[in-house]
Design an enzyme around this catalytic site. Sequence first.
Site, PDB file in Angstrom:
ATOM      1  N   ASP A 187      21.881   2.219 -45.937  1.00 25.15           N
ATOM      2  CA  ASP A 187      22.183   1.523 -46.194  1.00 25.15           C
ATOM      3  C   ASP A 187      22.680   1.460 -47.143  1.00 25.15           C
ATOM      4  O   ASP A 187      22.765   0.397 -48.688  1.00 25.15           O
ATOM      5  CB  ASP A 187      21.064   0.558 -46.444  1.00 25.15           C
ATOM      6  CG  ASP A 187      19.780   1.395 -46.974  1.00 25.15           C
ATOM      7  OD1 ASP A 187      19.490   1.507 -48.114  1.00 25.15           O
ATOM      8  OD2 ASP A 187      18.682   2.106 -45.716  1.00 25.15           O
ATOM      9  N   ASP A 247      16.463  10.879 -47.034  1.00 24.57           N
ATOM     10  CA  ASP A 247      16.274   9.217 -46.850  1.00 24.57           C
ATOM     11  C   ASP A 247      15.599   8.946 -44.858  1.00 24.57           C
ATOM     12  O   ASP A 247      17.212   8.385 -44.396  1.00 24.57           O
ATOM     13  CB  ASP A 247      17.334   8.398 -47.627  1.00 24.57           C
ATOM     14  CG  ASP A 247      16.619   7.114 -47.248  1.00 24.57           C
ATOM     15  OD1 ASP A 247      15.802   6.666 -46.720  1.00 24.57           O
ATOM     16  OD2 ASP A 247      17.890   6.010 -47.168  1.00 24.57           O
ATOM     17  N   SER A 248      15.660   9.699 -44.479  1.00 26.95           N
ATOM     18  CA  SER A 248      14.980   9.560 -43.080  1.00 26.95           C
ATOM     19  C   SER A 248      13.773   7.467 -42.010  1.00 26.95           C
ATOM     20  O   SER A 248      13.391   7.408 -44.011  1.00 26.95           O
ATOM     21  CB  SER A 248      14.599  10.628 -42.583  1.00 26.95           C
ATOM     22  OG  SER A 248      13.025  10.651 -43.200  1.00 26.95           O
TER      23      SER A 248
HETATM   24  N1  AG3 Z   1      13.850   4.635 -45.397  1.00 26.60           N
HETATM   25  C1  AG3 Z   1      12.136   5.327 -45.330  1.00 26.60           C
HETATM   26  C2  AG3 Z   1      11.680   3.688 -43.807  1.00 26.60           C
HETATM   27  C3  AG3 Z   1      10.610   4.374 -43.287  1.00 26.60           C
HETATM   28  C4  AG3 Z   1       9.387   2.601 -43.471  1.00 26.60           C
HETATM   29  N2  AG3 Z   1       9.143   2.875 -42.058  1.00 26.60           N
HETATM   30  C5  AG3 Z   1       8.031   2.015 -41.655  1.00 26.60           C
HETATM   31  N3  AG3 Z   1       8.273   1.037 -41.702  1.00 26.60           N
HETATM   32  N4  AG3 Z   1       7.049   2.450 -40.572  1.00 26.60           N
HETATM   33  C6  AG3 Z   1      14.180   4.466 -45.793  1.00 26.60           C
HETATM   34  C7  AG3 Z   1      15.795   3.875 -46.136  1.00 26.60           C
HETATM   35  C8  AG3 Z   1      16.122   2.692 -46.796  1.00 26.60           C
HETATM   36  N5  AG3 Z   1      17.339   3.741 -47.470  1.00 26.60           N
END
Ligand code: AG3
Length: 282
Positions: free
Chosen positions: A96, A164-165
């Site tokens: 993103d 950034d997972s």
């Molecule tokens: N990455 C971490 C998102 C984790 C959210 N988890 C959830 N909503 N259960 C975000 C990516 C943004 N660049």
Amino acid sequence: MTSKKSPPEIEFSEIREYHSSWSGLFFKVKKLLYSHRSPFQKIEVIENEYFGKVLLLDGLVQTTERDEFYYHEMLVHPALITHPSPQDILIIGGGDGGVLKEILLYPVERLWLVEIDSQVIEVSKNFFPWLSPALEDKRVELVIGDGGEFIRQTNRKFDVVLVDSSDPVGPSSRLHEEDFYRDLKKRLNPDGVVVTQLGSPFYHLEEIKEKSIFLAKIFKLTRLYTGPVPSYPGGIWCYAYLGGEINPSKLSREPPGGLKYFNKEIHRKAFSLPNLLKDKLG
Ligand code: AG3
């Protein structure tokens, strides 16, 4: 006290993210902007009056227009203000563009972004244009592919790696495994730093514990830190700062101007852990 502004008296559909089987968060859908199943996951973008645009992958909120800065600033700036010379930077995931936008506030030289799902990049370019200019920056090399494969195959070494997972389900699960971090360590320069998101200390405490134990076996230094993210489960998020030679308490530079959440005091405070996280490091 009642809410200040109630939604108008028309029926809106809702999108819900379950945080446990008994609880979660809902967003009223003012407009469904995008909904499509890519070869990897279901991608949805909705418009919500309060949060603005919201991106969900497999039903899990990834980023919202209103609160994206909490997560992106906290994932990026602790590593970038403490590493003495962050030049070669790798982002795994992050299609993103939110992590990229924060990194480009520093005079870094080379950046790689490895995202498994090209459709996440395309959707973000369309619906999150405040994030995507970063994706067009000349210093950035975009790689569409599996992050785990990329680090096993590359012979480059990196100063900072930001993972950034999403949660450990679907295409992100590999980015939460011990082998992935063992491979990653081999691709770090001697004073390199990895930062990864670990989930919610409220909902995912056991996973945080398990992960911290194996991370502490792999890296000479494993330090957890936390910060708020209103749209994520539990509202508080946990991150790991991993390395060896760099002490996260010793700052190498000032944070860039114009940030909405992060500053030097927040940095210091973020590493002081609540008791329930303190004893998790094996
Ligand atoms: N990455 C971490 C998102 C984790 C959210 N988890 C959830 N909503 N259960 C975000 C990516 C943004 N660049």
